[in-house]
Design a protein around this motif. Structure first.
Motif, PDB file in Angstrom:
ATOM      1  N   ALA A  77       0.843  -1.212   0.000  1.00 32.86           N
ATOM      2  CA  ALA A  77       0.000   0.000   0.000  1.00 32.86           C
ATOM      3  C   ALA A  77       0.872   1.254   0.000  1.00 32.86           C
ATOM      4  N   ALA A  78       1.931   1.243   0.814  1.00 35.11           N
ATOM      5  CA  ALA A  78       2.822   2.409   0.893  1.00 35.11           C
ATOM      6  C   ALA A  78       3.586   2.616  -0.409  1.00 35.11           C
ATOM      7  N   ASP A  79       4.066   1.519  -1.010  1.00 38.20           N
ATOM      8  CA  ASP A  79       4.836   1.642  -2.248  1.00 38.20           C
ATOM      9  C   ASP A  79       3.948   2.037  -3.421  1.00 38.20           C
ATOM     10  N   LEU A  80       2.698   1.584  -3.416  1.00 36.01           N
ATOM     11  CA  LEU A  80       1.774   2.015  -4.471  1.00 36.01           C
ATOM     12  C   LEU A  80       1.525   3.523  -4.357  1.00 36.01           C
ATOM     13  N   ALA A  81       1.410   4.021  -3.137  1.00 38.22           N
ATOM     14  CA  ALA A  81       1.228   5.462  -2.945  1.00 38.22           C
ATOM     15  C   ALA A  81       2.443   6.230  -3.475  1.00 38.22           C
ATOM     16  N   ARG A  82       3.640   5.683  -3.261  1.00 40.88           N
ATOM     17  CA  ARG A  82       4.858   6.341  -3.765  1.00 40.88           C
ATOM     18  C   ARG A  82       4.878   6.358  -5.294  1.00 40.88           C
ATOM     19  N   ILE A  83       4.445   5.241  -5.901  1.00 35.07           N
ATOM     20  CA  ILE A  83       4.391   5.193  -7.366  1.00 35.07           C
ATOM     21  C   ILE A  83       3.367   6.197  -7.895  1.00 35.07           C
ATOM     22  N   ARG A  84       2.229   6.296  -7.218  1.00 38.15           N
ATOM     23  CA  ARG A  84       1.197   7.263  -7.633  1.00 38.15           C
ATOM     24  C   ARG A  84       1.716   8.697  -7.583  1.00 38.15           C
ATOM     25  N   ASN A  85       2.637   8.956  -6.673  1.00 38.76           N
ATOM     26  CA  ASN A  85       3.165  10.322  -6.515  1.00 38.76           C
ATOM     27  C   ASN A  85       4.209  10.690  -7.559  1.00 38.76           C
ATOM     28  N   ASP A  86       4.638   9.713  -8.352  1.00 35.67           N
ATOM     29  CA  ASP A  86       5.631   9.995  -9.388  1.00 35.67           C
ATOM     30  C   ASP A  86       4.949  10.729 -10.552  1.00 35.67           C
ATOM     31  N   GLN A  87       5.370  11.931 -10.806  1.00 41.17           N
ATOM     32  CA  GLN A  87       4.732  12.774 -11.828  1.00 41.17           C
ATOM     33  C   GLN A  87       4.943  12.253 -13.249  1.00 41.17           C
ATOM     34  N   ASN A  88       5.910  11.358 -13.439  1.00 37.53           N
ATOM     35  CA  ASN A  88       6.204  10.836 -14.777  1.00 37.53           C
ATOM     36  C   ASN A  88       5.376   9.601 -15.133  1.00 37.53           C
ATOM     37  N   ILE A  89       4.589   9.124 -14.176  1.00 41.27           N
ATOM     38  CA  ILE A  89       3.806   7.910 -14.389  1.00 41.27           C
ATOM     39  C   ILE A  89       2.331   8.259 -14.533  1.00 41.27           C
ATOM     40  N   LYS A  90       1.693   7.662 -15.535  1.00 43.02           N
ATOM     41  CA  LYS A  90       0.250   7.841 -15.714  1.00 43.02           C
ATOM     42  C   LYS A  90      -0.445   6.603 -15.149  1.00 43.02           C
ATOM     43  N   ILE A  91      -1.283   6.816 -14.148  1.00 42.73           N
ATOM     44  CA  ILE A  91      -1.950   5.725 -13.441  1.00 42.73           C
ATOM     45  C   ILE A  91      -3.384   5.570 -13.928  1.00 42.73           C
ATOM     46  N   HIS A  92      -3.791   4.327 -14.157  1.00 43.92           N
ATOM     47  CA  HIS A  92      -5.189   4.066 -14.511  1.00 43.92           C
ATOM     48  C   HIS A  92      -5.733   2.985 -13.575  1.00 43.92           C
ATOM     49  N   ASP A  93      -6.828   3.288 -12.912  1.00 47.22           N
ATOM     50  CA  ASP A  93      -7.532   2.305 -12.084  1.00 47.22           C
ATOM     51  C   ASP A  93      -8.641   1.687 -12.928  1.00 47.22           C
TER      52      ASP A  93
END
Length: 339
Positions: free
Chosen positions: A284-300
């Motif tokens: 959960a913590a590492d997913l939050a860190r990945i979400r905070n990366d501005q270079n990554i586009k996240i899709h749920d």
């Protein structure tokens, strides 16, 4: 004088020899009694598996008074992903903790843990692993000279790629890195992708050099190994489970005295409960860190998208379930999310 000196030297030598055993402090244990076990794994020390391995080693060392030492070799420094299982069978290493997917090469029924959209949560996974199905899989390994000591979690996998993965058509022609498991291979073939089996140690280079276009892994592995930094898109699919079996060479396990086995197993039981808890928290913590990366586009995945994926992938369960005895087939069906 010479005779006198010889007598003095002899007495001194005898005195030193008499004191020598008292001077040796081998962590309160003599070298002959000390047991050293080698634990090889391929992920980071910072991953849930890596942290649990260190904790187990530390507690066993303390509780045995230094008599039992587990030496940890992370990141494939001793044996790489494709080598460790054979090294265990040959007795070159005493403990490994491969992904359950890797054990499908020895018994295809281990593929039950790979089934996509089969588990709603980790509680269902634990129900399967800690119940009759998990015990059957333990017995299947004993026949092959391997003792299954515990089942550890990583968590649920998400997807990374160099293009968005939302609809089924997005997978067409995409080269996806997988662990070498029949179910994982069929999973991506059904989605229209090209599955590429690669060992864990090869993943970073394959992503960096565009040998593959994407992969599936847990947030903790994606973050600790920086795989996500090599991809532009992440899809939060939670489509499949990734867990580990803690294994020991059976002949070596049986050669240990009863007290040592008890220390190892009792401590491991405690560590396993802790490992499962921190795996959930760390992902959960590492997913939050990945979400905070501005270079990554996240899709749920939306409910509609997830339903379309499930319609294609859920039938894979019926390729694994018939491989189990009749009484266990109903057990698996009760646990699994097949509605």
């Amino acid at each position: 004088m010479v005779r006198g000196l010889l007598v003095v030297l002899s007495l001194l030598l005898l005195g030193l020899q008499g004191c020598a055993p008292k001077a040796v402090d081998f962590e309160q244990t003599s070298p002959k009694e000390k047991i050293v076990l080698t634990f090889s794994h391929v992920v980071s020390d910072a991953s849930p598996k890596g942290r649990a391995a260190r904790l187990w080693a530390d507690l066993v060392y303390q509780r045995s008074g230094g008599r039992v030492e587990i030496k940890i070799y992370p990141n494939g420094t001793l044996y790489k992903d494709g080598e460790e299982l054979e090294a265990l069978k040959k007795g070159y290493v005493q403990i490994i903790a491969p992904a359950t997917s890797k054990l499908t090469s020895l018994d295809s029924r281990w593929g039950v843990f790979d089934l996509p959209f089969f588990f709603n949560d980790l509680e269902q996974v634990h129900q399967l692993a800690d119940g009759p199905v998990g015990e059957l899989l333990r017995k299947s390994m004993r026949e092959k000279g391997i003792e299954v000591l515990a089942y550890w979690d990583n968590g649920f996998k998400i997807l990374t790629a160099d293009r968005p993965l939302e609809n089924l058509k997005d997978f067409q022609g995409l080269k996806i890195r997988i662990m070498d498991s029949p179910i994982l291979k069929k999973q991506f073939l059904k989605l229209g992708a090209i599955p590429v089996p690669l060992s864990f140690n090869e993943v970073f280079e394959a992503l960096e050099n565009k040998k593959v276009n994407g992969g599936e892994n847990t947030p903790s592995n994606l973050y600790s190994k920086k795989f996500y930094q090599l991809q532009s898109y992440v899809t939060i699919s939670n489509h499949g489970y990734l867990g580990y079996a803690v294994l020991m060479n059976r002949d070596y396990f049986n050669s240990l005295d009863q007290e040592t086995r008890k220390i190892l197993l009792d401590t491991l039981k405690e560590v396993t409960a802790w490992q499962r808890k921190i795996a959930l928290e760390q992902n959960a913590a590492d997913l939050a860190r990945i979400r905070n990366d501005q270079n990554i586009k996240i899709h749920d995945l939306t409910p509609e998208e997830k339903e379309a994926w499930q319609a294609v992938l859920k039938p894979l369960a019926y390729e694994i379930i018939p491989l189990f005895p009749k009484n266990l087939q109903s057990e698996i069906l009760k646990i699994g999310n097949l509605n």
